[in-house]
Design a protein around this motif. Structure first.
Motif, PDB file in Angstrom:
ATOM      1  N   LEU A   1     -36.656 -38.026  51.468  1.00  0.00           N
ATOM      2  CA  LEU A   1     -37.510 -37.232  50.594  1.00  0.00           C
ATOM      3  C   LEU A   1     -38.243 -36.205  51.452  1.00  0.00           C
ATOM      4  O   LEU A   1     -39.065 -36.563  52.296  1.00  0.00           O
ATOM      5  N   ALA A   2     -37.906 -34.941  51.237  1.00  0.00           N
ATOM      6  CA  ALA A   2     -38.539 -33.831  51.966  1.00  0.00           C
ATOM      7  C   ALA A   2     -39.091 -32.865  50.932  1.00  0.00           C
ATOM      8  O   ALA A   2     -38.815 -31.662  50.971  1.00  0.00           O
ATOM      9  N   THR A   3     -39.867 -33.407  50.012  1.00  0.00           N
ATOM     10  CA  THR A   3     -40.303 -32.674  48.820  1.00  0.00           C
ATOM     11  C   THR A   3     -41.506 -31.774  49.057  1.00  0.00           C
ATOM     12  O   THR A   3     -41.923 -31.049  48.150  1.00  0.00           O
ATOM     13  N   GLY A   4     -42.090 -31.806  50.255  1.00  0.00           N
ATOM     14  CA  GLY A   4     -43.137 -30.857  50.605  1.00  0.00           C
ATOM     15  C   GLY A   4     -44.432 -31.030  49.828  1.00  0.00           C
ATOM     16  O   GLY A   4     -44.782 -32.125  49.385  1.00  0.00           O
ATOM     17  N   ALA A   5     -45.128 -29.924  49.677  1.00  0.00           N
ATOM     18  CA  ALA A   5     -46.424 -29.915  48.988  1.00  0.00           C
ATOM     19  C   ALA A   5     -46.513 -28.650  48.147  1.00  0.00           C
ATOM     20  O   ALA A   5     -45.794 -27.688  48.381  1.00  0.00           O
ATOM     21  N   ARG A   6     -47.378 -28.687  47.165  1.00  0.00           N
ATOM     22  CA  ARG A   6     -47.550 -27.527  46.281  1.00  0.00           C
ATOM     23  C   ARG A   6     -48.990 -27.037  46.360  1.00  0.00           C
ATOM     24  O   ARG A   6     -49.910 -27.807  46.650  1.00  0.00           O
ATOM     25  N   ALA A   7     -49.150 -25.756  46.105  1.00  0.00           N
ATOM     26  CA  ALA A   7     -50.483 -25.164  46.153  1.00  0.00           C
ATOM     27  C   ALA A   7     -51.379 -25.769  45.077  1.00  0.00           C
ATOM     28  O   ALA A   7     -50.937 -26.007  43.946  1.00  0.00           O
ATOM     29  N   ILE A   8     -52.622 -26.005  45.437  1.00  0.00           N
ATOM     30  CA  ILE A   8     -53.603 -26.506  44.474  1.00  0.00           C
ATOM     31  C   ILE A   8     -54.129 -25.332  43.661  1.00  0.00           C
ATOM     32  O   ILE A   8     -54.568 -24.323  44.216  1.00  0.00           O
ATOM     33  N   ALA A   9     -54.054 -25.452  42.346  1.00  0.00           N
ATOM     34  CA  ALA A   9     -54.528 -24.390  41.457  1.00  0.00           C
ATOM     35  C   ALA A   9     -56.027 -24.527  41.208  1.00  0.00           C
ATOM     36  O   ALA A   9     -56.591 -25.623  41.315  1.00  0.00           O
ATOM     37  N   LEU A  10     -56.657 -23.414  40.898  1.00  0.00           N
ATOM     38  CA  LEU A  10     -58.062 -23.441  40.496  1.00  0.00           C
ATOM     39  C   LEU A  10     -58.129 -23.653  38.984  1.00  0.00           C
ATOM     40  O   LEU A  10     -57.670 -22.797  38.224  1.00  0.00           O
TER      41      LEU A  10
ATOM     42  N   LEU B   1     -49.209 -18.596  47.643  1.00  0.00           N
ATOM     43  CA  LEU B   1     -48.203 -18.282  48.646  1.00  0.00           C
ATOM     44  C   LEU B   1     -47.670 -19.577  49.245  1.00  0.00           C
ATOM     45  O   LEU B   1     -48.210 -20.108  50.207  1.00  0.00           O
ATOM     46  N   ARG B   2     -46.589 -20.101  48.637  1.00  0.00           N
ATOM     47  CA  ARG B   2     -45.904 -21.281  49.148  1.00  0.00           C
ATOM     48  C   ARG B   2     -44.412 -21.038  49.307  1.00  0.00           C
ATOM     49  O   ARG B   2     -43.761 -21.668  50.134  1.00  0.00           O
TER      50      ARG B   2
ATOM     51  N   GLY C   1     -55.802 -19.856  47.913  1.00  0.00           N
ATOM     52  CA  GLY C   1     -55.339 -20.639  49.051  1.00  0.00           C
ATOM     53  C   GLY C   1     -56.347 -21.714  49.389  1.00  0.00           C
ATOM     54  O   GLY C   1     -57.008 -21.660  50.424  1.00  0.00           O
ATOM     55  N   ILE C   2     -56.473 -22.705  48.510  1.00  0.00           N
ATOM     56  CA  ILE C   2     -57.506 -23.735  48.675  1.00  0.00           C
ATOM     57  C   ILE C   2     -56.906 -25.082  49.089  1.00  0.00           C
ATOM     58  O   ILE C   2     -57.565 -26.108  48.987  1.00  0.00           O
ATOM     59  N   GLY C   3     -55.665 -25.057  49.545  1.00  0.00           N
ATOM     60  CA  GLY C   3     -55.051 -26.301  49.997  1.00  0.00           C
ATOM     61  C   GLY C   3     -53.787 -26.624  49.225  1.00  0.00           C
ATOM     62  O   GLY C   3     -53.360 -25.884  48.339  1.00  0.00           O
ATOM     63  N   ALA C   4     -53.192 -27.750  49.587  1.00  0.00           N
ATOM     64  CA  ALA C   4     -51.929 -28.157  48.982  1.00  0.00           C
ATOM     65  C   ALA C   4     -51.949 -29.651  48.685  1.00  0.00           C
ATOM     66  O   ALA C   4     -52.643 -30.428  49.351  1.00  0.00           O
ATOM     67  N   HIS C   5     -51.179 -30.036  47.674  1.00  0.00           N
ATOM     68  CA  HIS C   5     -51.070 -31.445  47.273  1.00  0.00           C
ATOM     69  C   HIS C   5     -49.646 -31.910  47.521  1.00  0.00           C
ATOM     70  O   HIS C   5     -48.693 -31.236  47.136  1.00  0.00           O
ATOM     71  N   PRO C   6     -49.459 -33.062  48.174  1.00  0.00           N
ATOM     72  CA  PRO C   6     -48.096 -33.525  48.457  1.00  0.00           C
ATOM     73  C   PRO C   6     -47.326 -33.839  47.179  1.00  0.00           C
ATOM     74  O   PRO C   6     -47.880 -34.417  46.232  1.00  0.00           O
ATOM     75  N   ASN C   7     -46.056 -33.486  47.172  1.00  0.00           N
ATOM     76  CA  ASN C   7     -45.199 -33.780  46.022  1.00  0.00           C
ATOM     77  C   ASN C   7     -44.650 -35.199  46.150  1.00  0.00           C
ATOM     78  O   ASN C   7     -43.464 -35.416  46.426  1.00  0.00           O
ATOM     79  N   ASP C   8     -45.537 -36.173  45.951  1.00  0.00           N
ATOM     80  CA  ASP C   8     -45.164 -37.578  46.142  1.00  0.00           C
ATOM     81  C   ASP C   8     -44.963 -38.329  44.829  1.00  0.00           C
ATOM     82  O   ASP C   8     -44.788 -39.560  44.829  1.00  0.00           O
ATOM     83  N   GLU C   9     -44.951 -37.608  43.709  1.00  0.00           N
ATOM     84  CA  GLU C   9     -44.849 -38.268  42.416  1.00  0.00           C
ATOM     85  C   GLU C   9     -43.531 -39.015  42.238  1.00  0.00           C
ATOM     86  O   GLU C   9     -43.491 -40.125  41.688  1.00  0.00           O
ATOM     87  N   LEU C  10     -42.426 -38.415  42.683  1.00  0.00           N
ATOM     88  CA  LEU C  10     -41.114 -39.054  42.563  1.00  0.00           C
ATOM     89  C   LEU C  10     -41.118 -40.401  43.271  1.00  0.00           C
ATOM     90  O   LEU C  10     -40.617 -41.405  42.749  1.00  0.00           O
ATOM     91  N   ALA C  11     -41.709 -40.431  44.460  1.00  0.00           N
ATOM     92  CA  ALA C  11     -41.783 -41.670  45.230  1.00  0.00           C
ATOM     93  C   ALA C  11     -42.696 -42.692  44.571  1.00  0.00           C
ATOM     94  O   ALA C  11     -42.364 -43.879  44.484  1.00  0.00           O
ATOM     95  N   ALA C  12     -43.856 -42.231  44.114  1.00  0.00           N
ATOM     96  CA  ALA C  12     -44.815 -43.145  43.491  1.00  0.00           C
ATOM     97  C   ALA C  12     -44.239 -43.777  42.229  1.00  0.00           C
ATOM     98  O   ALA C  12     -44.390 -44.987  41.991  1.00  0.00           O
ATOM     99  N   GLU C  13     -43.559 -42.972  41.419  1.00  0.00           N
ATOM    100  CA  GLU C  13     -42.963 -43.496  40.186  1.00  0.00           C
ATOM    101  C   GLU C  13     -41.859 -44.501  40.464  1.00  0.00           C
ATOM    102  O   GLU C  13     -41.579 -45.380  39.644  1.00  0.00           O
TER     103      GLU C  13
END
Length: 410
Positions: free
Chosen positions: A110-119, A132-133, A242-254
């Motif tokens: 799993l190399a699903t990266g991270a996504r930008a955190i939205a405001l 910018l991701r 550009g306030i940070g990123a959240h890991p795309n770990d949902e697939l793994a968690a589910e």
């Protein structure tokens, strides 16, 4: 190349980590099937230049690719663009994909990266509010930034400041909005933060520190400004969040894998399921130097974990551990950081910030934990060695720029 009856490898995520893993598996002699699944329409590419050289027009888009498309064909890597993994069935060892198809595996990475955190504020869907991701994000931004344009950058982290520097190079007016009292508040010390702010200001960037965005204002279609919590309106033609990123770990968690704001792995990049690995920005990994777990977002980390996973899959000895590091290019500044300032009780500055060449060393007792270097490659290189060796250092001599860094070399 002839595919042989070796384990089927599926890699979910075609970024720097996933693309590197696919190439390393072939380099290490794996002759079984490899499937590389990516949700973008192009092969794996470098992301750091998106906010710097590519945005400024200093490099061509095709030069961002890790490998040409022909590489994946020649190496019999089944690259599937524009495809998402939607469900992981660990008991059956298969991944369900968008479009209703599925692919089986013997080992999964799993190399699903991270996504930008939205405001989550009003106006977030207006045209001109950007992140910018990805390469597609960069194409959008490049069309929005130029002479006479007013750009608001929300968040004074690495991405925000790199975008600000590139925006100024392209002739845009730039204002950076940061809720904390200084730029780079979570990643560098105050000495470096103050230096970076002043350097940006010399290049015409304006800062609004200690402020919070309340809403994006617009004409019903497009952004015209950012309304702050104190009521002021910062007018702009475009805004980058550009306030940070959240890991795309949902697939793994589910799927029941252990997660902790990231997918928990060991030093082989193996998850709580021995047939599943996780690498890159999504992985919550051990840091033996510091005796803790941490999630890192950096190219060196992606490459290191790709090596770890590839070695474990093919049965090679594990690679030597590496000291984490990262870099940022802003204007003519080269910022290089090695290690993390965990459990630090003293900070030593070597050199003179007024000369745009210095380093900040962070120590725990007489052991170096981290080094932050501005245009100081020797301090960075030797500092990284010292962090890894855990060698005791003489703080007084370390702070003395007349003492050669070669004296401390491991």
């Amino acid at each position: 190349m002839e595919l042989r009856a070796q384990p089927r490898i599926v890699i979910v995520g075609a970024g720097q980590a996933g693309g590197t893993l696919a190439a390393l598996l072939r380099q290490y002699g794996h002759a079984g099937p490899i499937t590389l699944i990516g949700d973008e329409p192009i092969p794996p590419y470098q992301r750091p230049p998106l906010s710097k050289a590519w945005l400024k027009g200093e490099t061509a888009a095709e030069r961002l690719a890790l490998k040409p498309l022909k590489f994946y064909v020649d190496k019999f890597i089944d690259f599937r663009p524009n495809v998402r993994a939607v469900k992981l069935e660990r008991s059956a060892r298969k991944v369900q994909l968008s479009g209703g198809t599925e692919v089986g595996y013997d080992f999964l990475a799993l190399a699903t990266g991270a996504r930008a955190i939205a405001l989550p504020i009003p106006g977030a869907n207006l045209e001109g509010v950007m992140f910018l991701r990805t390469a597609a994000d960069a194409v959008t931004m490049k069309a929005e930034v130029g002479p006479g344009k007013r750009l608001a950058v929300i968040g004074a982290g690495y991405i925000g400041l790199e975008v600000a520097a590139s925006g100024r190079a392209l002739g845009a007016e730039v204002v950076v909005l940061e809720r904390e009292a200084r730029p780079l508040p979570r990643v560098v010390c105050e000495v470096l933060s103050t230096f970076v702010r002043k350097y940006h200001e010399k290049h015409g960037v304006k800062f609004e520190l200690g402020v919070k965005a309340r809403s994006f204002e617009g004409d019903g279609r497009r952004i015209t400004g950012v309304r702050l919590a104190d009521g002021r309106l910062i007018r702009c033609d475009a805004a980058v969040v550009g306030i940070g990123a959240h890991p795309n770990d949902e697939l793994a968690a589910e799927a029941g894998l252990q997660t902790a704001r990231g997918i928990v792995v060991d030093l082989e990049a193996r998850t709580s399921d021995p047939y599943v690995f996780a690498i890159g920005d999504v992985a919550h990994r051990p840091m033996p130097i510091y005796g803790r777990m941490f999630r890192m977002e950096s190219v060196p980390n992606a490459l290191e974990q790709a090596k770890q996973a590839a070695a474990a899959i093919v049965g090679r000895p594990p690679p030597a551990g590496e000291v984490p590091w990262q870099w940022s290019d802003q204007y003519d500044l080269k910022l290089q950081i090695a290690g993390y300032p965990f459990d630090v009780d003293e900070t030593v500055v070597r050199g003179d910030p007024a000369r745009d060449k210095f380093a900040v060393f962070h120590l725990m007792g007489n052991k170096l934990q981290s080094v932050e270097a501005i245009n100081a490659p020797a301090e960075f290189v030797v500092g990284r060695q010292l962090i890894g060796s855990r060698k005791a250092v003489d703080k007084r001599r370390l702070a003395d720029p007349t003492v050669s860094m070669k004296e401390f070399s491991v």
